[in-house]
Design a protein around this motif. Structure first.
Motif, PDB file in Angstrom:
ATOM      1  N   VAL A  95     -62.542 -73.452  33.868  1.00 23.62           N
ATOM      2  CA  VAL A  95     -62.707 -71.984  33.885  1.00 23.62           C
ATOM      3  C   VAL A  95     -63.188 -71.526  35.264  1.00 23.62           C
ATOM      4  O   VAL A  95     -62.668 -70.565  35.830  1.00 23.62           O
ATOM      5  CB  VAL A  95     -63.676 -71.532  32.770  1.00 23.62           C
ATOM      6  N   GLN A  96     -64.168 -72.228  35.821  1.00 21.53           N
ATOM      7  CA  GLN A  96     -64.694 -71.856  37.130  1.00 21.53           C
ATOM      8  C   GLN A  96     -63.618 -71.971  38.220  1.00 21.53           C
ATOM      9  O   GLN A  96     -63.588 -71.193  39.163  1.00 21.53           O
ATOM     10  CB  GLN A  96     -65.911 -72.737  37.475  1.00 21.53           C
ATOM     11  N   LYS A  97     -62.713 -72.931  38.088  1.00 20.63           N
ATOM     12  CA  LYS A  97     -61.616 -73.090  39.064  1.00 20.63           C
ATOM     13  C   LYS A  97     -60.517 -72.043  38.878  1.00 20.63           C
ATOM     14  O   LYS A  97     -59.587 -71.973  39.683  1.00 20.63           O
ATOM     15  CB  LYS A  97     -60.987 -74.490  38.922  1.00 20.63           C
ATOM     16  N   GLY A  98     -60.595 -71.273  37.787  1.00 20.19           N
ATOM     17  CA  GLY A  98     -59.563 -70.269  37.525  1.00 20.19           C
ATOM     18  C   GLY A  98     -58.318 -70.853  36.873  1.00 20.19           C
ATOM     19  O   GLY A  98     -57.279 -70.200  36.819  1.00 20.19           O
ATOM     20  N   LEU A  99     -58.416 -72.084  36.360  1.00 18.22           N
ATOM     21  CA  LEU A  99     -57.254 -72.731  35.746  1.00 18.22           C
ATOM     22  C   LEU A  99     -57.194 -72.525  34.240  1.00 18.22           C
ATOM     23  O   LEU A  99     -56.155 -72.752  33.616  1.00 18.22           O
ATOM     24  CB  LEU A  99     -57.270 -74.237  36.052  1.00 18.22           C
ATOM     25  N   ALA A 100     -58.319 -72.117  33.646  1.00 19.06           N
ATOM     26  CA  ALA A 100     -58.368 -71.901  32.198  1.00 19.06           C
ATOM     27  C   ALA A 100     -59.046 -70.564  31.900  1.00 19.06           C
ATOM     28  O   ALA A 100     -59.879 -70.088  32.682  1.00 19.06           O
ATOM     29  CB  ALA A 100     -59.129 -73.041  31.508  1.00 19.06           C
ATOM     30  N   ASP A 101     -58.698 -69.993  30.765  1.00 28.22           N
ATOM     31  CA  ASP A 101     -59.311 -68.738  30.344  1.00 28.22           C
ATOM     32  C   ASP A 101     -60.723 -68.996  29.826  1.00 28.22           C
ATOM     33  O   ASP A 101     -61.032 -70.078  29.309  1.00 28.22           O
ATOM     34  CB  ASP A 101     -58.465 -68.094  29.236  1.00 28.22           C
ATOM     35  N   LYS A 102     -61.569 -67.978  29.955  1.00 29.27           N
ATOM     36  CA  LYS A 102     -62.961 -68.091  29.511  1.00 29.27           C
ATOM     37  C   LYS A 102     -63.077 -68.440  28.031  1.00 29.27           C
ATOM     38  O   LYS A 102     -64.063 -69.026  27.586  1.00 29.27           O
ATOM     39  CB  LYS A 102     -63.675 -66.763  29.782  1.00 29.27           C
TER      40      LYS A 102
END
Length: 542
Positions: free
Chosen positions: A323-330
């Motif tokens: 999530v922090q890398k922007g690869l997965a949704d919160k």
């Protein structure tokens, strides 16, 4: 590490906080980790490390836990008032070793040494624990969390993206989140535990000595050189004793132990001690917004609390990193609470049952069974696992803390190991284990196929995904004709059949397993479409 740029603040630097930090660091996420104590904690505390936790340390490449941890000594109880043995017994339930379970024997390692080992691994990432630094309060919004910290009376405002509260049973993080704390404290199972240095005539260091009983007064003594050559971890228990009073006086500890061991004892000193009572409690959820709790902050229980806490942290770490890398949704982070709550709820019921049997029978090893190895823990019920080989009709009720059944394997189960996998295609032939492939910063797709040609179309499906977070390996049966080919993918031949046996695959089948970064089987699918369907549950735009 420059704390200004740390998107995650870990509060509490016991094993749970250290594992959370290490998992994130290995995922490339900078971490700031603080602890309110001015000096690292001393004491053995919860020293038992069960098989599933040893697997976690293996995936984190913290091999010292297994290599330096000690096997359990056989328990020896005595006839009342004598040093004449009454019964020898195993302190842990027996589990047959198999090729799928490399860590079949629990290990004993005091938390003091475990903390030192984990801190050394953090230092490889230029991350060190900030001691004497306390979280006073925090406020969160959609974009992040603002924490107020205090060190030496000086206040600091620290902006971060996420907070993980691994700050123990009296957790300030849990209290400020306002999480409901369900359960009870048991006054009928209070005891004093600690580390002591003593020698006794006729008291060997090759048994775990058990004197007295639960109903009146009893003593457990386990030799450990981690304290000193004359060091022991002790437990004093029994309805006749006043644990609170005893824990305040070294002299009373000496007196009580002397009253239970009928031999000449030379006391050196009590190194550390505390009174303890069974807390059978847990939170109603493991997170709120951008703030999470793990370990004793979420479920302060004896027995399997530390092991469960380490597994909490390992479940959360890879999800938070994506999530922090922007690869997965919160929304992926909601599965942390959803997957861990049923496990902890069932763990508390199980440890309560063992506690009741031990107190009723006066036998410390009563009620123990292989479920304690934690190898049957699963999240088959999770919304992000996918199994195309199990129909919804076949799905059984949630049994998150199950007993390992090696004849049955579903998505959501622990991924088994397999040794002696022959790696082909390189300049020289190497052997590896499946566990040697699994790491906390990427998914591993195992394609079991009769031939490399059968696997090739499925491997093509992975081209859409970021190579830093998804890797693959083809697993061929020993009957496959393999010519060494230059392949961008790892090709393994299961020449002794261990992998096909552990993963319950026929040599003629094509079957795909996606192993999550926490060593759990995320998916068992037929091919490309199943792989895409699984990753659509994990990654954005997948």
């Amino acid at each position: 590490m420059n704390s200004v740029h740390s998107p995650v603040l870990v509060v509490g630097a016991g094993p749970v906080g250290l594992v959370a930090a290490l998992t994130l660091l290995q995922n490339g996420i900078p971490v700031r980790i603080i602890d309110k104590d001015h000096h690292p904690r001393i004491g053995q505390r919860g020293a038992g490390i069960w098989s599933r936790s040893l697997e976690v340390y293996n995936f984190l490449d913290v091999s010292e836990v297994n290599s330096l941890g000690k096997s359990a000594l056989p328990g020896r109880s005595y006839k009342p008032g004598t040093l004449e043995p009454f019964k020898d017994s195993s302190m842990f339930p027996h589990l047959e070793p198999t090729s799928a379970i490399p860590f079949h024997a629990p290990k004993l390692m005091g938390q003091q040494l475990l903390d030192v080992i984990l801190r050394r691994h953090l230092e490889k990432f230029s991350c060190s624990v900030e001691m004497g630094t306390e979280l006073r309060s925090f406020e969160q919004c959609d974009e992040g969390v603002t924490a107020i910290l205090s060190k030496n009376g000086i206040s600091e405002t620290f902006d971060t993206k996420w907070i993980i509260g691994a700050d123990g049973a009296k957790s300030i993080v849990r209290k400020q989140l306002g999480l409901t704390f369900l359960g009870e404290s048991r006054d009928d199972t209070r005891l004093v535990t600690g580390d002591i240095r003593l020698t006794g005539v006729g008291l060997d260091r090759v048994h775990w000595h058990l004197f007295g009983n639960f109903n009146e007064r009893g003593l457990s003594l386990r030799a450990t050189d981690e304290i000193a050559e004359d060091g022991w971890q002790f437990y004093l228990y029994g309805r006749e004793l006043d644990p609170t009073k005893i824990a305040e006086s070294e002299e009373l500890v000496f007196e009580t132990i002397a009253s239970l061991i009928p031999t000449e004892i030379t006391f050196n000193k009590v190194v550390w001690m505390s009174d303890f009572r069974a807390n059978i409690r847990m939170v109603n959820k493991f997170s709120e917004g951008r703030v999470f709790v793990a370990g004793d902050a979420a479920h302060p229980t004896g027995g399997q609390g530390l092991n469960s806490g380490v597994q909490d942290a390992f479940n959360l770490g890879w999800k938070l990193a994506l999530v922090q890398k922007g690869l997965a949704d919160k929304s992926l982070l909601e599965t942390y609470s959803a997957e861990r709550l049923p496990v902890i709820s069932e763990m508390l019921k199980m440890t309560t049952s063992i506690l009741d049997k031990a107190t009723a029978s006066g036998d410390l090893s009563a009620g123990r069974n292989p479920i304690l190895y934690m190898l049957g823990i699963n999240c088959r019920f999770s919304t992000i696992v996918l199994d195309e080989f199990v129909t919804s009709v076949e799905r059984k009720p949630i049994n998150a803390y199950g007993v390992l059944d090696e004849g049955h394997l579903e998505a959501g189960d622990r991924a088994p190991d397999a040794p002696n996998m022959l790696q082909v295609g390189g300049a020289e032939l190497n052997t590896t284990t499946l566990f040697g492939l699994y790491r906390p910063w990427y998914h591993t797709m195992l394609v079991f196929a009769p031939s490399l040609a059968d696997a090739t179309p499925i491997l093509g499906a992975l081209e859409a995904y970021d190579k830093s977070v998804v890797r693959s390996a083809v697993v061929l049966p020993s009957s496959a004709s393999v010519t060494p080919v230059a392949s961008p993918d790892l090709v393994l031949v299961d020449w002794e059949g261990y992998a096909y046996s552990a993963y319950l695959v026929e040599a003629s089948q094509t079957k795909v397993f996606v192993i999550r970064p926490d060593g759990v089987i995320g998916a068992i699918v037929h091919g490309t479409e199943g792989v895409k369907k699984y990753f659509s549950k994990i990654f954005l735009d997948a």
